[in-house]
Enzyme design. Structure first.
Site, PDB file in Angstrom:
ATOM      1  N   ASN A  90       8.192  -5.387  -0.860  1.00 14.68           N
ATOM      2  CA  ASN A  90       8.077  -4.253   0.055  1.00 14.68           C
ATOM      3  C   ASN A  90       6.592  -4.192   0.416  1.00 14.68           C
ATOM      4  O   ASN A  90       5.771  -3.715  -0.365  1.00 14.68           O
ATOM      5  CB  ASN A  90       8.526  -2.941  -0.593  1.00 14.68           C
ATOM      6  CG  ASN A  90       8.458  -1.782   0.408  1.00 14.68           C
ATOM      7  OD1 ASN A  90       7.903  -1.927   1.504  1.00 14.68           O
ATOM      8  ND2 ASN A  90       9.005  -0.636   0.026  1.00 14.68           N
ATOM      9  N   ARG A 140      13.022   4.754  12.648  1.00 20.20           N
ATOM     10  CA  ARG A 140      11.743   5.482  12.617  1.00 20.20           C
ATOM     11  C   ARG A 140      10.906   5.126  13.844  1.00 20.20           C
ATOM     12  O   ARG A 140      11.427   4.671  14.846  1.00 20.20           O
ATOM     13  CB  ARG A 140      11.027   5.176  11.294  1.00 20.20           C
ATOM     14  CG  ARG A 140      11.855   5.619  10.077  1.00 20.20           C
ATOM     15  CD  ARG A 140      11.135   5.376   8.778  1.00 20.20           C
ATOM     16  NE  ARG A 140       9.880   6.117   8.722  1.00 20.20           N
ATOM     17  CZ  ARG A 140       8.930   5.917   7.811  1.00 20.20           C
ATOM     18  NH1 ARG A 140       9.098   4.997   6.878  1.00 20.20           N
ATOM     19  NH2 ARG A 140       7.824   6.634   7.816  1.00 20.20           N
ATOM     20  N   TYR A 172      11.339   8.823   1.180  1.00 19.59           N
ATOM     21  CA  TYR A 172      11.239   7.769   0.168  1.00 19.59           C
ATOM     22  C   TYR A 172      11.865   8.132  -1.182  1.00 19.59           C
ATOM     23  O   TYR A 172      11.888   7.298  -2.080  1.00 19.59           O
ATOM     24  CB  TYR A 172       9.760   7.400  -0.034  1.00 19.59           C
ATOM     25  CG  TYR A 172       9.097   6.856   1.208  1.00 19.59           C
ATOM     26  CD1 TYR A 172       9.585   5.716   1.834  1.00 19.59           C
ATOM     27  CD2 TYR A 172       7.987   7.484   1.767  1.00 19.59           C
ATOM     28  CE1 TYR A 172       8.991   5.218   2.981  1.00 19.59           C
ATOM     29  CE2 TYR A 172       7.374   6.991   2.906  1.00 19.59           C
ATOM     30  CZ  TYR A 172       7.871   5.853   3.510  1.00 19.59           C
ATOM     31  OH  TYR A 172       7.279   5.352   4.646  1.00 19.59           O
ATOM     32  N   PRO A 203       0.800  -1.228   0.000  1.00 17.94           N
ATOM     33  CA  PRO A 203       0.000   0.000   0.000  1.00 17.94           C
ATOM     34  C   PRO A 203       0.833   1.278   0.000  1.00 17.94           C
ATOM     35  O   PRO A 203       1.876   1.353   0.647  1.00 17.94           O
ATOM     36  CB  PRO A 203      -0.808  -0.108   1.305  1.00 17.94           C
ATOM     37  CG  PRO A 203       0.025  -0.984   2.176  1.00 17.94           C
ATOM     38  CD  PRO A 203       0.651  -1.983   1.252  1.00 17.94           C
ATOM     39  N   ASN A 204       0.335   2.225  -0.763  1.00 21.36           N
ATOM     40  CA  ASN A 204       0.889   3.591  -0.853  1.00 21.36           C
ATOM     41  C   ASN A 204       2.193   3.683  -1.647  1.00 21.36           C
ATOM     42  O   ASN A 204       2.687   4.780  -1.886  1.00 21.36           O
ATOM     43  CB  ASN A 204       1.087   4.202   0.546  1.00 21.36           C
ATOM     44  CG  ASN A 204      -0.212   4.242   1.328  1.00 21.36           C
ATOM     45  OD1 ASN A 204      -1.219   4.719   0.816  1.00 21.36           O
ATOM     46  ND2 ASN A 204      -0.211   3.711   2.537  1.00 21.36           N
ATOM     47  N   ALA A 213       3.157  -0.743   4.961  1.00 19.70           N
ATOM     48  CA  ALA A 213       2.661  -0.823   6.340  1.00 19.70           C
ATOM     49  C   ALA A 213       2.216  -2.227   6.735  1.00 19.70           C
ATOM     50  O   ALA A 213       2.224  -2.574   7.919  1.00 19.70           O
ATOM     51  CB  ALA A 213       1.514   0.165   6.524  1.00 19.70           C
ATOM     52  N   HIS A 218      12.778  -2.311   2.147  1.00 13.27           N
ATOM     53  CA  HIS A 218      12.143  -1.048   2.532  1.00 13.27           C
ATOM     54  C   HIS A 218      13.039   0.084   2.060  1.00 13.27           C
ATOM     55  O   HIS A 218      14.267   0.001   2.203  1.00 13.27           O
ATOM     56  CB  HIS A 218      11.955  -0.943   4.048  1.00 13.27           C
ATOM     57  CG  HIS A 218      11.136  -2.061   4.591  1.00 13.27           C
ATOM     58  ND1 HIS A 218       9.763  -2.094   4.472  1.00 13.27           N
ATOM     59  CD2 HIS A 218      11.497  -3.211   5.212  1.00 13.27           C
ATOM     60  CE1 HIS A 218       9.321  -3.228   5.009  1.00 13.27           C
ATOM     61  NE2 HIS A 218      10.352  -3.919   5.458  1.00 13.27           N
ATOM     62  N   ARG A 272       5.273  11.016  -2.528  1.00 14.51           N
ATOM     63  CA  ARG A 272       4.951  10.729  -1.134  1.00 14.51           C
ATOM     64  C   ARG A 272       6.188  10.959  -0.261  1.00 14.51           C
ATOM     65  O   ARG A 272       7.215  10.306  -0.442  1.00 14.51           O
ATOM     66  CB  ARG A 272       4.544   9.259  -1.052  1.00 14.51           C
ATOM     67  CG  ARG A 272       4.421   8.704   0.327  1.00 14.51           C
ATOM     68  CD  ARG A 272       4.292   7.178   0.295  1.00 14.51           C
ATOM     69  NE  ARG A 272       4.067   6.696   1.635  1.00 14.51           N
ATOM     70  CZ  ARG A 272       4.289   5.464   2.037  1.00 14.51           C
ATOM     71  NH1 ARG A 272       4.733   4.566   1.195  1.00 14.51           N
ATOM     72  NH2 ARG A 272       4.070   5.125   3.289  1.00 14.51           N
ATOM     73  N   GLU A 279      12.975  -9.183   1.685  1.00  7.37           N
ATOM     74  CA  GLU A 279      12.178  -8.037   2.168  1.00  7.37           C
ATOM     75  C   GLU A 279      12.960  -6.751   1.926  1.00  7.37           C
ATOM     76  O   GLU A 279      14.151  -6.685   2.217  1.00  7.37           O
ATOM     77  CB  GLU A 279      11.907  -8.239   3.670  1.00  7.37           C
ATOM     78  CG  GLU A 279      11.149  -7.090   4.308  1.00  7.37           C
ATOM     79  CD  GLU A 279      10.854  -7.330   5.791  1.00  7.37           C
ATOM     80  OE1 GLU A 279      10.894  -8.504   6.244  1.00  7.37           O
ATOM     81  OE2 GLU A 279      10.587  -6.339   6.489  1.00  7.37           O
TER      82      GLU A 279
HETATM   83  C1  DQA Z   1       8.188   1.217   3.927  1.00  9.61           C
HETATM   84  C2  DQA Z   1       8.247   1.391   5.445  1.00  9.61           C
HETATM   85  C3  DQA Z   1       6.888   1.148   6.073  1.00  9.61           C
HETATM   86  O1  DQA Z   1       6.959   1.333   7.483  1.00  9.61           O
HETATM   87  C4  DQA Z   1       5.872   2.125   5.519  1.00  9.61           C
HETATM   88  O2  DQA Z   1       4.596   1.852   6.055  1.00  9.61           O
HETATM   89  C5  DQA Z   1       5.848   2.134   4.043  1.00  9.61           C
HETATM   90  C6  DQA Z   1       7.103   2.087   3.310  1.00  9.61           C
HETATM   91  C7  DQA Z   1       9.511   1.588   3.236  1.00  9.61           C
HETATM   92  O3  DQA Z   1       9.691   1.211   2.093  1.00  9.61           O
HETATM   93  O4  DQA Z   1      10.348   2.261   3.842  1.00  9.61           O
HETATM   94  O5  DQA Z   1       4.787   2.259   3.429  1.00  9.61           O
HETATM   95  O6  DQA Z   1       7.921  -0.150   3.647  1.00  9.61           O
END
Ligand code: DQA
Length: 144
Positions: free
Chosen positions: A70, A103, A18, A5-6, A73, A96, A13, A94
């Site tokens: 990735n 964080r 990011y 998501p997102n 959340a 990020h 964003r 995994e």
């Molecule tokens: C994320 C880190 C997560 O905590 C966050 O909710 C994201 C992006 C990252 O790529 O740093 O949506 O996965």
């Protein structure tokens, strides 16, 4: 490569966290890098958890040898995603963009990390390239 998501909002964003690169740009580069390395990379992003679950369920049929994920959340919340990855028993990396350990505390815990081949975080879009290197090595190791 699965993005949760997102992550479709990458580029606009929270760019200080990011970066300014879009997900489409990252995916396009990685597909080319995978091809150059003798592999095929298929990319999907969704804001709907069931869509990612179904992609994971389809991965054995699609002959996927390694998953780069990735989960955004959902990393911190989704037992379903963990169960799906364990259920198909395909190795996963995994990734990020941000350093989740630097964080908020709720981001420090990943429900996936202990079963991942490895975790890459904090390197921005470059992290996906590291993840691809790792995934290609894993795929070659599994069936050279
Ligand atoms: C994320 C880190 C997560 O905590 C966050 O909710 C994201 C992006 C990252 O790529 O740093 O949506 O996965």
């Amino acid at each position: 490569m699965l993005n949760g998501p997102n992550l479709n909002l990458l580029g606009q964003r929270e760019p200080t966290l990011y970066g300014r690169e879009t997900l489409v740009a990252i995916e396009t580069r990685l597909v080319a890098q995978a091809k150059a390395g003798g592999h095929e990379l298929v990319c999907a992003q969704s804001n709907a958890e069931h869509v990612l679950l179904e992609r994971i369920h389809a991965a054995p049929r699609d002959q996927v040898r390694c998953i780069i994920i990735n989960a955004g959340a959902w990393t911190h919340t989704s037992i379903a995603l963990r169960d799906a990855l364990l259920g198909v028993a395909i190795p996963f990396v995994e990734v990020h963009l941000s350093n989740i350990h630097a964080r908020e505390e709720f981001r420090h815990r990943s429900l996936l990390a202990d079963r991942a081949v490895g975790v890459i975080c904090g390197f921005g879009p470059l992290g996906y390239e590291f993840a691809l290197r790792a995934a290609m090595a894993e795929a070659d190791r599994a069936s050279p």
